[in-house]
Design a protein around this motif. Structure first.
Motif, PDB file in Angstrom:
ATOM      1  N   ASP A 183       0.853  -1.195   0.000  1.00 55.85           N
ATOM      2  CA  ASP A 183       0.000   0.000   0.000  1.00 55.85           C
ATOM      3  C   ASP A 183       0.892   1.249   0.000  1.00 55.85           C
ATOM      4  OD1 ASP A 183      -1.869   1.961   0.256  1.00 55.85           O
ATOM      5  OD2 ASP A 183      -2.345   1.496   2.353  1.00 55.85           O
ATOM      6  N   PHE A 184       1.111   1.784  -1.195  1.00 57.44           N
ATOM      7  CA  PHE A 184       2.059   2.892  -1.350  1.00 57.44           C
ATOM      8  C   PHE A 184       1.692   4.087  -0.470  1.00 57.44           C
ATOM      9  CE2 PHE A 184       3.162   6.857  -3.681  1.00 57.44           C
ATOM     10  CZ  PHE A 184       4.535   6.793  -3.500  1.00 57.44           C
ATOM     11  N   ALA A 185       0.402   4.434  -0.443  1.00 52.11           N
ATOM     12  CA  ALA A 185      -0.005   5.645   0.293  1.00 52.11           C
ATOM     13  C   ALA A 185       0.349   5.533   1.775  1.00 52.11           C
ATOM     14  CB  ALA A 185      -1.499   5.882   0.109  1.00 52.11           C
ATOM     15  N   SER A 186       0.098   4.394   2.373  1.00 48.49           N
ATOM     16  CA  SER A 186       0.376   4.267   3.810  1.00 48.49           C
ATOM     17  C   SER A 186       1.889   4.253   4.067  1.00 48.49           C
ATOM     18  CB  SER A 186      -0.296   3.018   4.390  1.00 48.49           C
ATOM     19  OG  SER A 186       0.276   1.835   3.866  1.00 48.49           O
ATOM     20  N   ILE A 187       2.646   3.676   3.141  1.00 52.13           N
ATOM     21  CA  ILE A 187       4.110   3.631   3.320  1.00 52.13           C
ATOM     22  C   ILE A 187       4.700   5.035   3.141  1.00 52.13           C
ATOM     23  CG2 ILE A 187       6.253   2.706   2.366  1.00 52.13           C
ATOM     24  CD1 ILE A 187       4.543   0.182   1.560  1.00 52.13           C
ATOM     25  N   ARG A 188       4.224   5.740   2.107  1.00 50.10           N
ATOM     26  CA  ARG A 188       4.704   7.113   1.897  1.00 50.10           C
ATOM     27  C   ARG A 188       4.374   7.985   3.122  1.00 50.10           C
ATOM     28  NH1 ARG A 188       2.432  10.372  -3.098  1.00 50.10           N
ATOM     29  NH2 ARG A 188       0.554   9.985  -1.921  1.00 50.10           N
ATOM     30  N   GLY A 189       3.201   7.758   3.681  1.00 49.83           N
ATOM     31  CA  GLY A 189       2.798   8.523   4.868  1.00 49.83           C
ATOM     32  C   GLY A 189       3.767   8.312   6.026  1.00 49.83           C
ATOM     33  N   LEU A 190       4.229   7.072   6.170  1.00 54.87           N
ATOM     34  CA  LEU A 190       5.205   6.787   7.240  1.00 54.87           C
ATOM     35  C   LEU A 190       6.521   7.506   6.981  1.00 54.87           C
ATOM     36  CD1 LEU A 190       5.393   2.994   8.195  1.00 54.87           C
ATOM     37  CD2 LEU A 190       4.898   4.936   9.676  1.00 54.87           C
ATOM     38  N   LEU A 191       6.981   7.407   5.723  1.00 52.72           N
ATOM     39  CA  LEU A 191       8.282   8.003   5.386  1.00 52.72           C
ATOM     40  C   LEU A 191       8.248   9.531   5.506  1.00 52.72           C
ATOM     41  CD1 LEU A 191      11.180   7.534   4.444  1.00 52.72           C
ATOM     42  CD2 LEU A 191      10.350   7.374   2.097  1.00 52.72           C
ATOM     43  N   GLU A 192       7.099  10.122   5.185  1.00 54.15           N
ATOM     44  CA  GLU A 192       6.980  11.589   5.300  1.00 54.15           C
ATOM     45  C   GLU A 192       7.268  12.074   6.718  1.00 54.15           C
ATOM     46  OE1 GLU A 192       3.658  12.552   1.809  1.00 54.15           O
ATOM     47  OE2 GLU A 192       3.014  12.201   3.875  1.00 54.15           O
TER      48      GLU A 192
ATOM     49  N   VAL B 285       9.594  11.328   8.595  1.00 55.13           N
ATOM     50  CA  VAL B 285      11.022  11.608   8.827  1.00 55.13           C
ATOM     51  C   VAL B 285      11.310  13.070   8.526  1.00 55.13           C
ATOM     52  CG1 VAL B 285      13.401  10.988   8.233  1.00 55.13           C
ATOM     53  CG2 VAL B 285      11.627   9.227   8.215  1.00 55.13           C
ATOM     54  N   GLY B 286      10.804  13.543   7.387  1.00 57.03           N
ATOM     55  CA  GLY B 286      11.045  14.937   7.004  1.00 57.03           C
ATOM     56  C   GLY B 286      10.398  15.914   7.965  1.00 57.03           C
ATOM     57  N   LYS B 287       9.278  15.485   8.562  1.00 55.46           N
ATOM     58  CA  LYS B 287       8.587  16.370   9.512  1.00 55.46           C
ATOM     59  C   LYS B 287       9.244  16.334  10.881  1.00 55.46           C
ATOM     60  CE  LYS B 287       4.095  15.908   7.270  1.00 55.46           C
ATOM     61  NZ  LYS B 287       2.899  15.070   7.191  1.00 55.46           N
ATOM     62  N   GLY B 288      10.085  15.343  11.099  1.00 57.90           N
ATOM     63  CA  GLY B 288      10.800  15.259  12.386  1.00 57.90           C
ATOM     64  C   GLY B 288       9.914  14.832  13.537  1.00 57.90           C
ATOM     65  N   THR B 289       8.811  14.127  13.248  1.00 56.75           N
ATOM     66  CA  THR B 289       7.947  13.643  14.340  1.00 56.75           C
ATOM     67  C   THR B 289       8.650  12.493  15.066  1.00 56.75           C
ATOM     68  OG1 THR B 289       6.904  11.987  12.928  1.00 56.75           O
ATOM     69  CG2 THR B 289       5.898  14.194  12.957  1.00 56.75           C
ATOM     70  N   VAL B 290       8.076  12.115  16.192  1.00 64.24           N
ATOM     71  CA  VAL B 290       8.670  11.002  16.949  1.00 64.24           C
ATOM     72  C   VAL B 290       8.671   9.739  16.089  1.00 64.24           C
ATOM     73  CG1 VAL B 290       8.380   9.520  18.977  1.00 64.24           C
ATOM     74  CG2 VAL B 290       8.039  11.991  19.177  1.00 64.24           C
ATOM     75  N   LEU B 291       7.568   9.502  15.401  1.00 66.31           N
ATOM     76  CA  LEU B 291       7.493   8.321  14.529  1.00 66.31           C
ATOM     77  C   LEU B 291       8.547   8.397  13.415  1.00 66.31           C
ATOM     78  CD1 LEU B 291       6.123   5.708  13.708  1.00 66.31           C
ATOM     79  CD2 LEU B 291       4.348   7.042  12.549  1.00 66.31           C
ATOM     80  N   GLY B 292       8.697   9.577  12.842  1.00 66.08           N
ATOM     81  CA  GLY B 292       9.689   9.756  11.785  1.00 66.08           C
ATOM     82  C   GLY B 292      11.105   9.536  12.303  1.00 66.08           C
ATOM     83  N   ARG B 293      11.368  10.007  13.492  1.00 70.46           N
ATOM     84  CA  ARG B 293      12.715   9.821  14.068  1.00 70.46           C
ATOM     85  C   ARG B 293      12.977   8.339  14.346  1.00 70.46           C
ATOM     86  NH1 ARG B 293      14.869  14.747  15.532  1.00 70.46           N
ATOM     87  NH2 ARG B 293      16.356  13.795  16.931  1.00 70.46           N
ATOM     88  N   LEU B 294      11.899   7.630  14.658  1.00 68.70           N
ATOM     89  CA  LEU B 294      12.033   6.187  14.878  1.00 68.70           C
ATOM     90  C   LEU B 294      12.446   5.496  13.575  1.00 68.70           C
ATOM     91  CD1 LEU B 294      11.635   3.759  16.750  1.00 68.70           C
ATOM     92  CD2 LEU B 294       9.260   3.680  16.000  1.00 68.70           C
ATOM     93  N   ILE B 295      11.689   5.743  12.514  1.00 69.05           N
ATOM     94  CA  ILE B 295      12.012   5.127  11.215  1.00 69.05           C
ATOM     95  C   ILE B 295      13.409   5.567  10.777  1.00 69.05           C
ATOM     96  CG2 ILE B 295      11.365   5.006   8.756  1.00 69.05           C
ATOM     97  CD1 ILE B 295       9.249   3.730  10.528  1.00 69.05           C
ATOM     98  N   GLY B 296      13.699   6.843  10.968  1.00 70.43           N
ATOM     99  CA  GLY B 296      14.988   7.385  10.532  1.00 70.43           C
ATOM    100  C   GLY B 296      16.174   6.824  11.300  1.00 70.43           C
ATOM    101  N   ASN B 297      15.904   6.208  12.439  1.00 71.78           N
ATOM    102  CA  ASN B 297      16.997   5.621  13.209  1.00 71.78           C
ATOM    103  C   ASN B 297      17.256   4.169  12.852  1.00 71.78           C
ATOM    104  OD1 ASN B 297      18.636   7.214  15.205  1.00 71.78           O
ATOM    105  ND2 ASN B 297      16.604   8.084  15.517  1.00 71.78           N
ATOM    106  N   GLY B 298      16.533   3.674  11.860  1.00 72.82           N
ATOM    107  CA  GLY B 298      16.911   2.391  11.297  1.00 72.82           C
ATOM    108  C   GLY B 298      16.129   1.200  11.817  1.00 72.82           C
ATOM    109  N   ALA B 299      16.494   0.043  11.289  1.00 71.30           N
ATOM    110  CA  ALA B 299      15.719  -1.181  11.503  1.00 71.30           C
ATOM    111  C   ALA B 299      15.758  -1.658  12.952  1.00 71.30           C
ATOM    112  CB  ALA B 299      16.251  -2.275  10.578  1.00 71.30           C
ATOM    113  N   VAL B 300      16.936  -1.627  13.564  1.00 75.71           N
ATOM    114  CA  VAL B 300      17.050  -2.183  14.923  1.00 75.71           C
ATOM    115  C   VAL B 300      16.252  -1.335  15.909  1.00 75.71           C
ATOM    116  CG1 VAL B 300      18.660  -2.626  16.821  1.00 75.71           C
ATOM    117  CG2 VAL B 300      19.246  -3.339  14.495  1.00 75.71           C
TER     118      VAL B 300
END
Ligand code: SF4
Length: 570
Positions: A373-382, A384-399
């Protein structure tokens, strides 16, 4: 040659002559040595005692085809060990021509300010970067090239690096407005962010050439090397690497059952046909994009592309295999357009597409989006650019993502997300992921090209193969050569010896050259040992030992004793 020391704590720059211990080193070899000699191994990777090292390879600036890659290194916030990642573009070449053995960035500003390091010939200065803070790498590169000239080289980080996220890489520009060259792996963008360094700008040197100690020997070897690449059936102008780029291997990796699919839960993907290199070329050319472009001047392989949308507008400067695997099949996406859009977002935020694809796969498994589901995945990745807590989580990698979201199936080794080869069906790569001082990094010793020599599903011969490939990778990364240029050097090591001797007037033999390559690994392993990494850190995740991977029902069954003894023969 010289080393530029940039102290971000004191806002000071000084130039020093190269110490004797560093004289015969370059690229990854020099980074390893500087780390071991100068960086406390147990230091905080994002603290003032770590160093960010830009080191062109031994052949940088000399005009040898593919030899202009820039190595960037430091202690990794992901692996906690020695890290080197290298990028194409013009940086390696210009630093080589300017006579820089390395640019070493030390210390840390006391406040959270950001700066630019500007290098113009023999002069360098640290300038405020207030107007660039918060910008992605495209806008940062555009603004700096507008100010300093379109032929200047810009090395920059995006929002991910500024936020010291472990998945952050470092972007390097190339000729003709090219972006998207990345020293992606290991979180070195976060180290750059921790130094308060938003960008390095290097003015194009005019009329500078590196001296050649034995020009005839050098030129003969350089010509032979280039000709062998041109004649290579896979790499030359009719070869798959040139025609289809690195995506040429999508079908073959799928065929052996090693293509990461839906967070590494299968080894082949039903949507593979639309991701393969042949399709990529067809779509690219039919829309007016470009195939067979190069990341740096003079490369005779030219494996890159410019992927465009339906209107012919460029989306991303090159769409590569690893990105297609991690942001495509690994997320259940079978559309190159969708992969390219995620790729562009990663490039702009300054994220490693491998680490981020692995993190997104884990987040989807936790229920934060849906596979395919591209839309939901793009929403997650966005985020990171916004610097939300969720974005910082994804941006800190898989582990980090797996730990916070309670996901056990995390495809990572030594703290770093896995590239596009599931180690259960390509066990030589599993050995590399689990033993390389660089962590789960295919560029440290990729066994895919040797799958006809050693059965990728078998146990036999994997540790020997991985060691051989790790030694060769150390050489490529230390001379500045592209990974794809390895076949002629493997077949004829004397070529490399002649290139180095011709350039510097040394008296290397093939034996010296072999020792040099092995020493790189020894030095990195020693740094990692002192940093506290033990056998427990160098392991493939438990789920890959227990969960059979379709279609071969393969598990990672290389015994720990094999992993622990890989370097006995070093
Ligand atoms: S082969 Fe591809 S990645 Fe390597 S130097 Fe050439 S264009 Fe760059």
């Amino acid at each position: 040659m010289k080393i530029l020391r940039v102290d971000m704590s004191q806002n000071q720059i000084r130039e020093e002559t190269v110490p004797a211990a560093y004289e015969r080193l370059g690229g990854r070899a020099l980074i390893a040595k500087i780390l071991l000699e100068e960086v406390p191994p147990t230091c905080d990777a994002l603290g003032p005692h770590n160093k960010l090292i830009f080191a062109p390879g031994l052949l940088a600036g000399s005009g040898v085809t593919t030899a202009g890659r820039l190595s960037i290194g430091g202690k990794s916030p992901l692996t906690r060990g020695a890290k080197e990642a290298n990028a194409g573009g013009t940086a390696g070449d210009v630093l080589g021509k300017l006579g820089f053995k390395a640019v070493v960035v030390e210390g840390q500003p006391s406040k959270g300010d950001f700066y630019i390091l500007y290098i113009d010939g023999d002069e360098a200065e640290i300038l405020p970067a207030d107007d660039l803070v918060g910008l992605g790498t495209y806008e940062t590169s555009d603004q700096l090239q507008e100010k300093y000239g379109s032929d200047s080289t810009v090395i920059s980080i995006g929002q991910a690096g500024e936020g010291c996220m472990g998945g952050a890489g470092i972007c390097v520009t190339g000729e003709g407005g090219q972006r998207s060259n990345y020293a992606a792996r290991g979180g070195l963008g976060a180290v750059m962010g921790s130094k308060g360094l938003k960008a390095v700008v290097i003015d194009k040197p005019v009329g500078k050439a590196v001296p050649l100690a034995d020009a005839e020997k050098f030129r003969t070897a350089a010509r032979t090397f280039a000709q062998k690449l041109i004649n290579d059936p896979k790499l030359g102008t009719k070869g798959s690497q040139h025609l289809y780029g690195t995506a040429s291997i999508v079908a073959a990796v799928n065929e052996i059952g090693s293509l990461p699919t839906r967070n590494f839960s299968a080894g082949n993907f039903e949507g593979m046909e639309k991701l393969r290199g042949e399709h990529l070329r067809e779509v690219t050319l039919s829309r007016g994009g470009e195939a067979g472009t190069r990341c740096m001047p003079g490369c005779v392989i030219a494996c890159r592309n410019v992927y465009v949308d339906e209107s012919g507008k460029p989306i991303v400067g090159t769409l590569q295999y690893e990105t297609i695997a991690l942001l495509g099949s690994n997320l259940g996406l079978g559309s190159l357009d969708e992969v390219a859009l995620l790729n562009r977002m990663c490039n702009d935020f300054g994220l490693d597409t491998i680490e981020t694809g692995a993190a997104l796969g884990v987040a989807i498994e936790a229920g934060l989006a849906d596979f395919g589901d591209f839309a939901s995945i793009r929403g997650l990745l966005e985020q990171v650019g916004k610097g939300t807590v969720l974005g910082r989580l994804i941006g800190n990698g898989a582990v980090a993502t797996g730990r916070v979201l309670g996901v056990r199936r995390v495809p990572a080794a030594v703290g770093q997300g896995m590239p596009g080869y599931d180690p259960r069906s390509l066990k030589g790569n599993g050995v590399t992921y689990a033993t390389s001082p660089q962590g789960a990094d295919h560029t440290a010793g990729n066994a895919f090209g040797a799958r006809k020599e050693v059965n990728p599903l078998g146990v036999e011969g994997q540790k020997e193969l991985s060691l051989k490939l790790q030694i060769i990778a150390a050489m490529l990364d230390s001379t500045g050569l592209c990974l794809f240029a390895r076949p002629p050097i493997i077949a004829e090591p004397q070529l490399m010896v002649d290139l180095v001797n011709g350039r510097y007037g040394w008296d290397w033999t093939v034996e010296d050259y072999n020792r040099f390559n092995r020493d790189v690994l020894r030095t990195e392993l020693e740094f990692n040992r002192r940093a506290g990494l033990t056998a427990a850190d160098y392991r493939i995740p438990e789920f890959m030992r227990e969960e059979p991977l379709p279609p071969h029902a393969a598990t990672f069954d290389i015994p720990d004793s094999d992993l622990d003894s890989v370097f006995e023969a070093l």
